[in-house]
Design a protein around this motif. Structure first.
Motif, PDB file in Angstrom:
ATOM      1  N   ALA A 207      74.834  44.903 145.466  1.00  0.00           N
ATOM      2  CA  ALA A 207      75.619  45.251 144.453  1.00  0.00           C
ATOM      3  C   ALA A 207      75.511  46.086 143.766  1.00  0.00           C
ATOM      4  CB  ALA A 207      74.193  44.405 143.329  1.00  0.00           C
ATOM      5  N   LEU A 208      74.739  47.060 144.274  1.00  0.00           N
ATOM      6  CA  LEU A 208      75.075  48.747 144.329  1.00  0.00           C
ATOM      7  C   LEU A 208      76.531  49.000 145.108  1.00  0.00           C
ATOM      8  CD1 LEU A 208      72.205  50.622 145.257  1.00  0.00           C
ATOM      9  CD2 LEU A 208      73.543  50.712 142.789  1.00  0.00           C
ATOM     10  N   VAL A 209      76.462  48.295 146.297  1.00  0.00           N
ATOM     11  CA  VAL A 209      77.943  48.435 146.738  1.00  0.00           C
ATOM     12  C   VAL A 209      79.201  48.282 146.458  1.00  0.00           C
ATOM     13  CG1 VAL A 209      80.297  47.341 148.758  1.00  0.00           C
ATOM     14  CG2 VAL A 209      77.295  48.450 149.038  1.00  0.00           C
ATOM     15  N   ARG A 210      79.246  46.677 145.151  1.00  0.00           N
ATOM     16  CA  ARG A 210      80.462  45.808 144.226  1.00  0.00           C
ATOM     17  C   ARG A 210      80.053  47.554 143.369  1.00  0.00           C
ATOM     18  NH1 ARG A 210      82.037  41.616 144.394  1.00  0.00           N
ATOM     19  NH2 ARG A 210      80.445  41.068 145.727  1.00  0.00           N
ATOM     20  N   ASP A 211      79.358  48.029 142.560  1.00  0.00           N
ATOM     21  CA  ASP A 211      79.636  49.134 141.697  1.00  0.00           C
ATOM     22  C   ASP A 211      80.443  49.750 141.975  1.00  0.00           C
ATOM     23  OD1 ASP A 211      78.232  47.647 139.930  1.00  0.00           O
ATOM     24  OD2 ASP A 211      76.887  49.255 139.080  1.00  0.00           O
ATOM     25  N   ILE A 212      80.120  50.961 143.911  1.00  0.00           N
ATOM     26  CA  ILE A 212      80.660  51.582 144.098  1.00  0.00           C
ATOM     27  C   ILE A 212      81.423  51.486 143.826  1.00  0.00           C
ATOM     28  CG2 ILE A 212      80.585  53.133 145.693  1.00  0.00           C
ATOM     29  CD1 ILE A 212      78.604  54.198 143.617  1.00  0.00           C
ATOM     30  N   LEU A 213      82.787  50.476 144.502  1.00  0.00           N
ATOM     31  CA  LEU A 213      83.886  49.798 143.989  1.00  0.00           C
ATOM     32  C   LEU A 213      84.490  50.225 142.640  1.00  0.00           C
ATOM     33  CD1 LEU A 213      84.045  47.814 147.284  1.00  0.00           C
ATOM     34  CD2 LEU A 213      84.391  49.995 147.636  1.00  0.00           C
ATOM     35  N   TYR A 214      83.752  49.371 142.411  1.00  0.00           N
ATOM     36  CA  TYR A 214      84.604  49.293 140.715  1.00  0.00           C
ATOM     37  C   TYR A 214      85.041  50.491 140.100  1.00  0.00           C
ATOM     38  CZ  TYR A 214      84.613  44.611 140.263  1.00  0.00           C
ATOM     39  OH  TYR A 214      84.330  42.999 140.198  1.00  0.00           O
ATOM     40  N   VAL A 215      83.518  52.213 140.592  1.00  0.00           N
ATOM     41  CA  VAL A 215      83.761  53.002 140.149  1.00  0.00           C
ATOM     42  C   VAL A 215      84.504  53.819 140.486  1.00  0.00           C
ATOM     43  CG1 VAL A 215      81.864  55.019 140.241  1.00  0.00           C
ATOM     44  CG2 VAL A 215      80.923  53.251 139.421  1.00  0.00           C
ATOM     45  N   SER A 237      69.246  53.958 133.959  1.00  0.00           N
ATOM     46  CA  SER A 237      67.403  54.401 133.896  1.00  0.00           C
ATOM     47  C   SER A 237      66.451  53.671 134.155  1.00  0.00           C
ATOM     48  CB  SER A 237      67.474  55.767 133.087  1.00  0.00           C
ATOM     49  OG  SER A 237      67.612  55.118 131.430  1.00  0.00           O
ATOM     50  N   LYS A 238      66.729  52.278 133.316  1.00  0.00           N
ATOM     51  CA  LYS A 238      66.310  51.284 133.548  1.00  0.00           C
ATOM     52  C   LYS A 238      66.540  50.119 135.354  1.00  0.00           C
ATOM     53  CE  LYS A 238      66.760  50.237 128.554  1.00  0.00           C
ATOM     54  NZ  LYS A 238      67.321  49.332 127.599  1.00  0.00           N
ATOM     55  N   VAL A 239      67.275  50.392 135.518  1.00  0.00           N
ATOM     56  CA  VAL A 239      67.769  50.508 137.283  1.00  0.00           C
ATOM     57  C   VAL A 239      66.256  51.129 138.100  1.00  0.00           C
ATOM     58  CG1 VAL A 239      69.383  50.067 139.129  1.00  0.00           C
ATOM     59  CG2 VAL A 239      69.998  50.114 136.260  1.00  0.00           C
ATOM     60  N   VAL A 240      65.638  50.317 138.530  1.00  0.00           N
ATOM     61  CA  VAL A 240      64.663  50.539 140.175  1.00  0.00           C
ATOM     62  C   VAL A 240      65.663  50.638 141.012  1.00  0.00           C
ATOM     63  CG1 VAL A 240      62.609  50.031 140.616  1.00  0.00           C
ATOM     64  CG2 VAL A 240      62.715  49.446 138.455  1.00  0.00           C
ATOM     65  N   LEU A 241      65.571  51.962 141.348  1.00  0.00           N
ATOM     66  CA  LEU A 241      66.212  52.442 143.194  1.00  0.00           C
ATOM     67  C   LEU A 241      65.141  53.277 143.976  1.00  0.00           C
ATOM     68  CD1 LEU A 241      70.487  52.049 142.237  1.00  0.00           C
ATOM     69  CD2 LEU A 241      69.117  51.217 143.549  1.00  0.00           C
ATOM     70  N   CYS A 242      64.622  52.795 144.834  1.00  0.00           N
ATOM     71  CA  CYS A 242      64.836  54.280 145.974  1.00  0.00           C
ATOM     72  C   CYS A 242      65.154  55.638 145.360  1.00  0.00           C
ATOM     73  CB  CYS A 242      64.347  53.803 146.896  1.00  0.00           C
ATOM     74  SG  CYS A 242      65.733  53.573 148.308  1.00  0.00           S
ATOM     75  N   LYS A 243      64.949  56.675 145.907  1.00  0.00           N
ATOM     76  CA  LYS A 243      65.559  57.564 145.712  1.00  0.00           C
ATOM     77  C   LYS A 243      66.980  58.239 146.544  1.00  0.00           C
ATOM     78  CE  LYS A 243      65.035  63.103 145.598  1.00  0.00           C
ATOM     79  NZ  LYS A 243      65.485  63.028 146.371  1.00  0.00           N
ATOM     80  N   SER A 244      66.600  57.227 147.767  1.00  0.00           N
ATOM     81  CA  SER A 244      67.607  57.367 148.707  1.00  0.00           C
ATOM     82  C   SER A 244      69.094  56.807 149.239  1.00  0.00           C
ATOM     83  CB  SER A 244      67.731  57.126 149.613  1.00  0.00           C
ATOM     84  OG  SER A 244      67.028  55.402 150.389  1.00  0.00           O
ATOM     85  N   LEU A 245      68.814  55.621 147.699  1.00  0.00           N
ATOM     86  CA  LEU A 245      70.032  54.808 147.661  1.00  0.00           C
ATOM     87  C   LEU A 245      70.465  55.441 145.616  1.00  0.00           C
ATOM     88  CD1 LEU A 245      68.544  50.628 147.972  1.00  0.00           C
ATOM     89  CD2 LEU A 245      70.970  52.220 148.913  1.00  0.00           C
ATOM     90  N   ARG A 246      70.002  56.460 145.416  1.00  0.00           N
ATOM     91  CA  ARG A 246      70.551  56.533 144.296  1.00  0.00           C
ATOM     92  C   ARG A 246      71.200  57.780 144.207  1.00  0.00           C
ATOM     93  NH1 ARG A 246      68.930  56.364 138.789  1.00  0.00           N
ATOM     94  NH2 ARG A 246      67.168  55.582 138.965  1.00  0.00           N
ATOM     95  N   ASP A 247      70.446  58.325 145.496  1.00  0.00           N
ATOM     96  CA  ASP A 247      71.365  59.630 145.681  1.00  0.00           C
ATOM     97  C   ASP A 247      72.560  59.296 146.554  1.00  0.00           C
ATOM     98  OD1 ASP A 247      69.312  60.977 144.618  1.00  0.00           O
ATOM     99  OD2 ASP A 247      68.629  62.060 146.933  1.00  0.00           O
ATOM    100  N   THR A 248      72.339  58.739 147.486  1.00  0.00           N
ATOM    101  CA  THR A 248      74.392  57.745 148.101  1.00  0.00           C
ATOM    102  C   THR A 248      75.027  57.362 146.946  1.00  0.00           C
ATOM    103  OG1 THR A 248      72.250  57.540 150.021  1.00  0.00           O
ATOM    104  CG2 THR A 248      74.715  56.675 150.018  1.00  0.00           C
ATOM    105  N   SER A 249      74.582  57.226 145.781  1.00  0.00           N
ATOM    106  CA  SER A 249      74.798  56.295 144.696  1.00  0.00           C
ATOM    107  C   SER A 249      75.612  57.318 143.925  1.00  0.00           C
ATOM    108  CB  SER A 249      74.399  55.302 144.108  1.00  0.00           C
ATOM    109  OG  SER A 249      74.064  54.165 144.590  1.00  0.00           O
TER     110      SER A 249
END
Length: 866
Positions: A207-215, A237-249
């Motif tokens: 889902a993050l990959v799809r969002d990133i492609l839109y961004v 901020s309501k989305v639960v993500l680990c730090k590595s995915l959040r930083d990469t995104s």
């Protein structure tokens, strides 16, 4: 089967299956069914003709081999190839090069033809253009999600042997150990990146990959949105993500912010007509870079679509992940960062100033960044170079939006075309064009317009300067910018020398520029000595009258007489007809000497050199020289009077003291005027004229002649004490001139009285001798008493004359003394040396302590200066 037509497609297809597998018709029924489905499917071509994809694969291959320099060189060569219209099938050439660079030792991706029919055809086969076009750049492996490690093939999906061979990246050619090692690495990355199987409350990486492609396109995603307050993309901020995915995104989302920044600039400027051609070229170059960026996004979206359609598991080797996006978007991000920084740097600039900003940003050690900026600069500078060539070869200036560094003022009249109509906009001069080149460019076009509009020369610009090839395309501009000191400088120099040479030839041959310059020296600067002396002799009776009684036509007639009687008659008729008489403004008490002046009429092209300001300078210098020449003329008359009357007045011994005093004062004045005339004639006029003539002969363009002429006049004005800094000196000099005129009046009065007295005495003696000869008394007592009384009265006037001369001498010497003090402190070395000649016997030095100190100090400094 026997009843079917032997040439029908089905029969031929079945025969082909039998021939390939080596089995009977009954045994190949399954393969035949598969072949029929393959033939009837809508598969896209195996290799899509995508030039961008092939070029990217070649660059990635070079980067894998650690050949970054070759990759940059290939990118630049590919750009040049795209601008050429010679090759129509560039994709074929690039694909051939890619095929040739592959390692022949690697096993073929397609093993045996028999294995092609080992599995069934996929039920969801479709004609997506990007289905089979990305085997190298975006590898896919459609393995079964439920299989352990992705090792088994799902018959429900029906992944065919063709798709498996084409879409699986190189794993088929690897040994099992390396393949398992690759899967172990993917499993480790998947576990570290908190995959989808971790927690039901966490957002999956897919889902993050799809969002990133839109961004990437500047569109808010489901979880990643633009924060106007922070001016950046942020994960909810309501989305639960680990730090590595959040930083990469967050790192990936920067690409969308850079895209928005560039897109906002181009959208706002593209519709702004006042931005000009240079600005539109800059926007076009940004659009071109964004187009390449959009092509990459299209590939990524196609990849994601294929994964969705085929149901690929996240975590397998060929799926899209955030880390793979980081790798694939590294180069585009660097380019967008450069473009965004360039957009910031170019804010509020247009025309040549914009080109300067782009050129300044290209001074970097990064070859890829430098190549990008150079490419943009070639597009941006293309309109400027077109402006430049139209200007230097045709003299045309079509700068609607004021982008070119040459400015034109349409309100300026033709007579001021050279001086005021065209000028340089220094802020618009690109930094890759030097100030000397810009000055030459201005002069070339200005010379062409001057020839056409002022000189009325109808010679076409092409005959004056053969036009070389212009910048027909940004490629030509890029080639020219790469050799600024060679080809570009050569073009400007050739046009400059040819145009300037032609203009000077027209001015000298058709309009007699040099002859007019020499005429100024001969007539307005009193260089024609015989003419000036004869003119002064003829004008003396007229100019002695009050100024209000003079008539210009009478003086013009006298001028023509002086011309015909001297060597001036041999001058060119074009010059003589311009010589005229001018009367200055009359003040109360002025005589003709105070208002008379020679004039020289200038018009047409030569008025560009002899401007109104220059002619006013000539008028001031002429009045000064005419007044100094008059002083010389007066002192000559004084000397003549003294020589003529010396013997006559010997019979009047009572006048010897007064006459001696007159002689001394006259000699002082003659010495002063002779030294001033020598200084003005030889140390000022002749030296300055020699410098002017040398500069005119070496002049390469009209501006050089104008500058040399103005420098000549300024030097003459300042060294003749006519500038504002020498006003006190000029006032003292005029006071000395006034004392000379006053002395002439006093001496004339003295000689008039003395000659009247001498005449009366001679008449008395004559009458006395006549009466003696008649035998009568010579004089009577009354006559003798009358004669003695008259002589007594005359002798009583002598002390008054002596006193008047003494006062006149005192005033004259005081003014000269003050004049010497001023010139000794002058910064002009020639004036200081003049003071030595004026006081050659140190007479004034002995009288004035200030003069003595100044003279000593000056003499003390001389050896150090030498």
């Amino acid at each position: 089967m026997a009843g079917l037509d032997q040439k029908s497609p089905n029969v031929l297809l079945q025969s082909l299956c039998c021939r390939i597998t080596g089995k009977s018709e009954a045994e190949v029924a399954h393969q035949f069914q598969y072949a029929v489905r393959v033939v009837g499917s809508n598969y896209a071509p195996t290799i899509e003709r995508d030039e961008f994809l092939v070029s990217e694969k070649i660059k990635k291959e070079l980067l894998k081999q650690r050949r970054e320099g070759d990759a940059a060189l290939f990118s630049e060569l590919h750009r040049k190839l795209q601008t050429q219209g010679v090759l129509k099938h560039r994709w074929s050439v690039l694909y051939l090069l890619l095929s040739l660079c592959e390692d022949p030792r690697k096993p073929s991706r397609v093993g045996s033809y028999g294995a092609l029919f080992a599995q069934a055809l996929p039920r969801d086969a479709h004609s997506t253009p990007f289905y089979c076009t990305r085997p190298g750049s975006l590898p896919l492996s459609y393995t079964e999600r439920s299989g352990p490690g992705g090792a088994q093939i799902s018959t429900s999906m029906g992944t065919s042997g063709i798709s498996n061979q084409l879409m699986e990246p190189c794993l088929s050619g690897q040994d099992p150990g390396r393949r398992s090692q690759s899967y172990m690495t993917l499993d480790f990355l998947q576990s570290c990146s908190c995959g989808l199987a971790g927690s039901a409350s966490e957002v999956g990486e897919a889902a993050l990959v799809r969002d990133i492609l839109y961004v990437f396109q500047g569109i808010d995603g489901k979880f990643i949105k633009m924060s106007n307050a922070d001016n950046c993309y942020k994960i909810d901020s309501k989305v639960v993500l680990c730090k590595s995915l959040r930083d990469t995104s967050s790192r990936l989302a920067d690409l969308g912010w850079l895209h928005n920044k560039i897109r906002k600039y181009t959208d706002s400027r593209s519709l702004d007509r006042a931005f000009g051609l240079v600005g539109q070229s800059f926007c076009a170059s940004l659009h071109q870079e964004l187009k390449e960026y959009y092509r990459l996004l299209a590939v990524l979206h196609s990849q994601l679509q294929v994964e969705d359609d085929q149901g690929v598991n996240l975590g397998v080797e060929s799926s899209l992940t955030l880390r793979r996006l980081l790798v694939w978007t590294y180069d585009p991000k660097v380019r967008l960062k450069t473009l965004a920084a360039l957009v910031d740097f170019c804010q509020g600039r247009k025309g040549g100033e914009l080109a300067s900003a782009v050129h300044a940003y290209g001074k970097t050690g990064d070859p890829q960044m430098r190549a990008l900026v150079q490419h943009i600069l070639s597009l941006v500078s293309h309109p400027i170079l077109n402006f430049l060539y139209r200007w230097i070869y045709d003299g045309e200036l079509e700068d609607t939006y004021h982008e070119f560094f040459v400015a034109s003022d349409p309100t300026v009249k033709t007579d001021r075309l050279w001086h005021d109509k065209y000028s340089l906009r220094k802020s618009m001069i690109p930094t890759f064009i030097t100030m000397d080149q810009a000055r030459k460019v201005l002069l070339i076009g200005k010379s062409i317009n001057f020839l056409h509009q002022v000189c009325h020369d109808r010679t076409s610009p092409g005959k004056i300067t053969p036009a070389s090839k212009s910048t027909d395309s940004p490629k030509d501009a890029a080639e020219l910018l790469s050799d600024l000191e060679g080809a570009f400088q050569g073009k400007i120099d050739a046009a400059y020398f040819e145009t300037s040479k032609y203009l000077l030839n027209v001015l000298n041959q058709n309009y007699l520029l040099l002859e007019h310059l020499q005429a100024m020296r001969r007539y307005l600067l009193l260089g024609q000595g015989d003419f000036i002396r004869h003119l002064m002799d003829l004008l003396k009776p007229e100019l002695a009258r009050p100024a209000t009684t003079l008539y210009q036509h009478n003086l013009t007639g006298i001028l023509e007489t002086a011309v015909r009687a001297t060597n001036a008659q041999y001058d060119n008729a074009e010059i003589l007809k311009r010589l005229d008489v001018r009367l200055l403004e009359v003040s109360p008490g002025d005589t003709g000497w105070d208002v008379f002046s020679l004039d020289y009429h200038v018009e047409g092209p030569i008025a560009t050199v002899f401007t109104r300001e220059c002619m006013s300078h000539y008028l001031r210098v002429f009045n000064f020289l005419w007044r100094a020449k008059r002083m010389e003329y007066i002192l000559t008359d004084i000397w003549k009077g003294q020589m003529c009357n010396a013997k006559l007045l010997k019979s009047m011994p009572e006048l010897s003291g007064v006459l001696h005093q007159c002689h001394i004062l006259a000699n002082e004045m003659v010495h002063f005027i002779h030294q001033m005339q020598y200084y003005i004639t030889f140390e000022v006029l002749e030296c300055c004229w020699d410098e002017l003539w040398n500069k005119v002969e070496k002049a390469q363009d009209l501006d050089h002649i104008i500058a040399a002429h103005e420098e000549f006049l300024d030097s003459v004005i300042s060294r003749c004490l006519l500038d504002t800094n020498s006003r006190s000196l000029l006032n003292q000099l005029r006071a000395i001139f006034d004392q000379i005129i006053e002395f002439q009046s006093a001496q004339d009065s003295l000689y008039r009285s003395a000659l009247e007295e001498l005449t009366l005495r001679l008449q008395y003696e004559e009458r006395k001798k006549q009466r003696d000869s008649e035998g009568e008394w010579g004089v009577t007592a009354e006559q003798e008493a009358e004669e003695n009384r008259r002589i007594q009265e005359f002798q009583e006037t002598i002390p008054k004359m002596r006193s008047q001369l003494r006062i006149l001498t005192h005033f004259y010497q005081g003014i000269v003394q003050q004049f010497l003090v001023l010139i000794m402190t002058s910064p002009d070395e020639s004036l200081r040396f003049l003071s030595f000649r004026l006081d050659f016997n140190e007479h004034y030095r002995a009288r004035d302590p200030r003069l003595r100190a100044s003279l000593g100090a000056t003499r003390g400094r001389r050896p150090s200066n030498i």
